[in-house]
Write an enzyme that holds these catalytic residues in place. Structure first.
Site, PDB file in Angstrom:
ATOM      1  N   HIS A 240       0.872  -1.187   0.000  1.00 30.77           N
ATOM      2  CA  HIS A 240       0.000   0.000   0.000  1.00 30.77           C
ATOM      3  C   HIS A 240       0.906   1.233   0.000  1.00 30.77           C
ATOM      4  CE1 HIS A 240      -2.842   2.935   1.768  1.00 30.77           C
ATOM      5  NE2 HIS A 240      -3.819   2.112   1.445  1.00 30.77           N
TER       6      HIS A 240
ATOM      7  N   ASP B 227       2.899  -4.562   8.167  1.00 30.29           N
ATOM      8  CA  ASP B 227       1.667  -3.791   7.977  1.00 30.29           C
ATOM      9  C   ASP B 227       0.519  -4.790   8.052  1.00 30.29           C
ATOM     10  OD1 ASP B 227      -0.557  -2.465   7.069  1.00 30.29           O
ATOM     11  OD2 ASP B 227       0.282  -1.921   5.111  1.00 30.29           O
TER      12      ASP B 227
ATOM     13  N   GLN C 171      -4.671  -4.869   6.784  1.00 29.73           N
ATOM     14  CA  GLN C 171      -5.640  -5.671   6.038  1.00 29.73           C
ATOM     15  C   GLN C 171      -5.829  -7.060   6.655  1.00 29.73           C
ATOM     16  OE1 GLN C 171      -8.499  -5.286   3.831  1.00 29.73           O
ATOM     17  NE2 GLN C 171      -6.936  -3.789   3.280  1.00 29.73           N
TER      18      GLN C 171
ATOM     19  N   LYS D 225     -10.706  -0.782  10.092  1.00 32.08           N
ATOM     20  CA  LYS D 225     -10.826  -2.038   9.333  1.00 32.08           C
ATOM     21  C   LYS D 225     -11.131  -3.211  10.253  1.00 32.08           C
ATOM     22  CE  LYS D 225      -7.766  -0.307   5.832  1.00 32.08           C
ATOM     23  NZ  LYS D 225      -7.519  -0.374   4.458  1.00 32.08           N
TER      24      LYS D 225
ATOM     25  N   CYS E  74      -4.758   2.632  -3.647  1.00 25.86           N
ATOM     26  CA  CYS E  74      -3.508   3.081  -3.018  1.00 25.86           C
ATOM     27  C   CYS E  74      -2.395   2.045  -3.204  1.00 25.86           C
ATOM     28  CB  CYS E  74      -3.702   3.398  -1.535  1.00 25.86           C
ATOM     29  SG  CYS E  74      -4.698   4.857  -1.253  1.00 25.86           S
TER      30      CYS E  74
END
Length: 407
Positions: free
Chosen positions: A124, A201, A204, A227, A365
């Site tokens: 991202h 990261d 997600q 999220k 993104c």
């Protein structure tokens, strides 16, 4: 698997009763942001009605109650990701701020000209741009581990990038554009064998699969609340205690100090050193409520149910001749990115909205991912625990109908 409590879960999300253009809402934009259950909405409302005050150092009852709820949420986060201590849980505005925090503190303290930072081709923008900025400031070099056409990391090429110059690996656990779940435990072990710290990261991944930072052995883990069925504007940076203690503060202000004089200041201990100013107190409380809600259902149960949804959606999509799936990794989360012959993804998104179906259309993104596949954008349907196979049928019928319209 045990019976998944789908109907009860759907009843907990009031927005799912909405009508869009006189059609029942089919919300398939969960990779961008998830909807909120009553438990989260009520916790925030109740906090503002009964408990709100500024936290820490207040001796009056409301401040004590607010502080207790805030710090209780920190413990919920710690337990949810299995960190060793609440001192390792830093509240930030979101995953993006967490990455920038690491870049501007750990990065500036440890990375210099000629050093290398390794990312992957499926990141991202928020895990690309902060490192590019750091490289511009320091003279370090950003290295990109490539992926194949299925959207999977080419692992040997990742491993080949790790060397004595590598000072950080910063990689996505699950791609927001493709759904690919990277072999992060293996990647972390390879980096650690060369004494290279790793940031994951997890923005997600964390709503979809169980996360255990001790088992993964990552040095940093970042994610956003919105999220994870929690409020927007709140997120978490996990870091190993020894690393956080060695890092300088990110921002100066109230609550992150021990002493202040005009001659100089000293800083508070963890986690407060990185939490300058009044935080999003109610949003932290709401994030704690979201974690309680997810724990009640069970992350393993959610992962199993969403895997069923993805398998069903993939099977149905492959029946449509002019539809091409973008990203078919073997290990994949609940994301279906696709393109249609001669129909721009933005037209797909607009047409589906007229049927009450919410998907995302664009570069997500992740412009380098779009460049890799040679497309300007994709349409992305992303699934959550409250979605149904019937909603996937509605999506596929909608796609078929717009193919007819465009001829």
């Amino acid at each position: 698997m045990t019976t998944f409590p789908l109907e009860r879960i759907r009843a907990d999300f009031p927005i799912l009763q909405e009508k869009i253009r006189n059609k029942s809402l089919v919300y398939l934009d969960n990779a961008a942001s998830c909807q909120k259950p009553n438990a989260v909405i009520d916790s925030i409302s109740e906090f503002y009605r009964r408990d709100y005050a500024n936290i820490h150092r207040g001796v009056h009852t409301l401040s004590v109650r607010a502080t207790d709820k805030f710090e209780s949420a920190r413990e919920k986060v710690r337990s949810f990701i299995n960190a060793t201590s609440t001192k390792e849980i830093i509240f930030v505005r979101g995953a993006t701020e967490a990455v920038n925090l690491i870049a501007q503190t750990f990065g500036k303290a440890n990375i210099k000209a000629g050093d290398e930072i390794v990312i992957t081709a499926m990141e991202h923008h928020s895990n690309i741009v902060p490192w590019q900025m750091l490289c511009e400031e320091t003279g370090a070099v950003l290295k990109v581990a490539p992926m194949n056409v299925q959207g999977e990391l080419i692992y040997p090429e990742f491993e080949a990038l790790l060397n004595a110059k590598t000072k950080l690996v910063a990689v996505v656990q699950m791609s927001n554009a493709l759904g690919t779940i990277n072999p992060v435990k293996k990647m972390i072990a390879a980096a650690h064998s060369k004494n290279i710290p790793v940031m994951l990261d997890g923005a997600q991944a964390i709503p979809h699969i169980p996360v255990d930072v001790q088992d993964l052995d990552c040095d940093f883990y970042v994610f956003s609340g919105h999220k994870l069925y929690g409020p927007s504007g709140i997120g978490v940076m996990y870091g190993k205690k020894a690393l956080l203690e060695a890092m300088p503060p990110y921002q100066g202000g109230g609550d992150m100090i021990k002493t202040v004089s005009f001659e100089g200041s000293t800083y508070a201990g963890l986690p407060h050193k990185f939490e300058a100013g009044t935080p999003g107190i109610a949003d932290v409380v709401g994030l704690g409520a979201a974690i309680d809600y997810l724990n009640e259902i069970g992350m393993a149960n959610i992962a199993a149910y969403e895997a069923e949804l993805l398998a069903y959606a993939t099977q149905q999509a492959k029946q449509i001749k002019s539809l091409k799936i973008i990203g078919e990794a073997e290990d994949k989360g609940a994301i279906l990115s696709f393109v249609l012959d001669k129909i721009h993804p933005h037209d797909i998104g607009t047409m589906l909205d007229s049927l009450g179906i919410a998907i995302r259309a664009g570069h997500h993104c992740a412009m380098p991912v779009m460049d890799f596949y040679g497309v300007p954008a994709t349409a992305r349907a992303s699934f959550a625990m409250y979605n149904t196979k019937e909603e996937i049928d509605v999506l596929m019928q909608g796609i078929e109908s717009l193919i007819e319209v465009f001829g």
